[in-house]
Design an enzyme around this catalytic site. Structure first.
Site, PDB file in Angstrom:
ATOM      1  N   ASP A 213       0.807  -1.233   0.000  1.00  0.00           N
ATOM      2  CA  ASP A 213       0.000   0.000   0.000  1.00  0.00           C
ATOM      3  C   ASP A 213       0.832   1.272   0.000  1.00  0.00           C
ATOM      4  OD1 ASP A 213       0.725  -0.849   2.607  1.00  0.00           O
ATOM      5  OD2 ASP A 213      -0.859   0.357   3.534  1.00  0.00           O
TER       6      ASP A 213
ATOM      7  N   GLU B 283      -0.511  -2.224   5.189  1.00  0.00           N
ATOM      8  CA  GLU B 283       0.432  -2.134   6.317  1.00  0.00           C
ATOM      9  C   GLU B 283       0.274  -0.807   7.027  1.00  0.00           C
ATOM     10  OE1 GLU B 283       3.577  -0.954   8.732  1.00  0.00           O
ATOM     11  OE2 GLU B 283       3.243   0.003   6.789  1.00  0.00           O
TER      12      GLU B 283
HETATM   13 ZN    ZN Z   1       4.874   3.608   6.314  1.00  0.00          ZN
HETATM   14 ZN    ZN Z   2       6.364   1.177   5.331  1.00  0.00          ZN
END
Ligand code: ZN
Ligand code: ZN
Length: 417
Positions: A81, A148
């Site tokens: 991401d 994440e």
């Molecule tokens: Zn980050």
């Molecule tokens: Zn990262």
């Protein structure tokens, strides 16, 4: 060693494709849980290399499994991401993408944390293994996770039945590009990254006219007392030298000078290196907030909403011993001991969810000369933009070569024949 060197000798041949791929990912960043295009490209690539690919795990997560005879099963993870940041790097392959965030607001998007580099390096290692089956034996699992940056993508894959879609790994590996020289790889045993909690605290007062405070209960005063007390947790309740952070990042209350509002909302961020301290900080926050509400005669109990939880990243000693020895063999004195970072990661949710040991390391993306000069001058923070900055721009090469090599060396420390 010889088998690893044989694989890495092929990096030159596959470099051009991977650098094109990296620039394409960088131009097309996707927000957390929206990594459809990225996941699709990766799935196609892994399928083409002969991997058994499972997609749609925990949203956009995917795994590619490559079986190559007897031996250990090793999982390596990359995150996919990007962030709601307007890119200001000026790079020829800079992002101009905008997207709709989870609240429906249009926002610019940028790979400001280097996850595009993580994906590219993992794919390079995946290709080297797929094209050189005689140099290794065992099973390799490439895992690409969503979100994440929210701290929830790894957990989403585990909760969506990851364990039944893959053979159980013997070990899990992950890496991150950071503000270090681009020839340097760093790791450490034990706690490497902190655990993080974000808490939204709502404090209730009773609104009234600003000229008649005695008719109300002032949540601005209540919130101020809370903020002052929270800032004493680390200085007065943790042992000196013991790591912990309590930050009040947002204080919102009222909108007019002559109105005492109804509520105050605080946004808190906590960091720690172990579960005991994590609990100690959370308990202290709860105790202080409740006591201050009581002291103010608050008409309703405070509300606590926990968001964006990140687990502690605590590297397994035995995995560190094995992989760091291989790093030293390959990178020499550029394989260094990492300082514990106050940053956080959700990588460890995957090995913890599967019940396996793990190692997480970082490598650099910046010109060594510039880095060392800035370090000597004490201007590192100014000269080397941190992850999440709109100017975060790892040098494409040799950052790719170092990251792809580190991942391959670590994998081969388990899989090499
Ligand atoms: Zn980050
Ligand atoms: Zn990262």
């Amino acid at each position: 060693m010889a088998a690893t060197d044989a694989l890495l000798a092929e990096l030159d041949k596959i470099q051009a494709w991977h650098l094109d791929f990296y620039q394409d990912l960088h131009r097309h960043p996707e927000l957390s849980f929206q990594e459809h295009r990225t996941a699709g490209l990766v799935a196609d690539r892994l399928t083409g290399l002969g991997y058994d690919v499972h997609t749609g795990i925990g949203g956009t997560g995917l795994v590619g499994v490559l079986r190559n005879g007897d031996g250990p099963t090793v999982l390596a993870r990359a995150d996919m991401d990007a962030l709601p940041v307007r890119e200001a790097t000026g790079l020829p392959y800079a992002s101009t993408v905008t997207a709709s965030d989870a609240n429906g607001n249009q926002t610019p998007v940028m790979h400001a944390c280097g996850h595009d580099m993580h994906v590219t390096c993992l794919l390079a290692a995946a290709q080297l293994l797929a094209e050189h089956p005689t140099d290794w034996s065992g099973t390799f699992i490439a895992l690409l996770q969503p979100a994440e940056e929210l701290g929830t993508g790894a957990r989403a894959m585990v909760d969506d039945g990851l364990a039944v879609q893959i053979p159980k790994p013997d070990v899990a590996l992950g890496q991150h590009v950071m503000g270090l020289p681009h020839d340097t790889v760093a790791s450490r045993p034990g706690a490497a990254l902190s655990a993080a909690d974000s808490i939204r605290v709502t404090l209730h007062g009773r609104g009234t006219h600003g000229s008649m405070p005695h008719y109300g209960i002032d949540p601005v005063l209540l919130g101020s007392a809370v903020v002052m007390r929270l800032n004493a947790i680390v200085s007065r309740e943790l042992a000196p030298g013991h790591f912990g952070v309590v930050t009040v990042g947002s204080f919102q209350s009222g909108s007019k000078s002559n109105v005492i509002p109804e509520t105050t909302t605080l946004l808190l961020n906590l960091r720690s290196y172990d579960d005991h301290t994590r609990k100690q900080l959370r308990d202290a926050v709860g105790r202080i907030v409740e006591a201050e509400c009581e002291a103010s005669g608050s008409p309703a109990p405070p509300e606590f909403e926990y968001t964006d939880p990140f687990p502690v990243t605590e590297n397994t000693q035995a995995v560190y011993d094995k992989v760091s020895a291989a790093f030293t063999d390959h990178f020499g004195d550029k394989a260094i001991l990492m300082d514990p970072s106050t940053g956080s990661e959700d990588f460890s949710d995957i090995p913890n969810g599967l019940g396996v040991p793990y190692l997480y390391w970082i490598w650099g993306g910046f010109d060594p000369e510039t880095y060392h000069r800035a370090e000597a001058d004490g201007t590192l923070g100014k000269v080397i933009p941190g992850n999440h900055a709109s100017t975060f721009a790892p040098v494409m090469e040799p950052t790719f070569r170092t990251g792809a090599s580190a991942m391959t060396v670590a994998l081969m420390s388990y899989l090499s024949t």
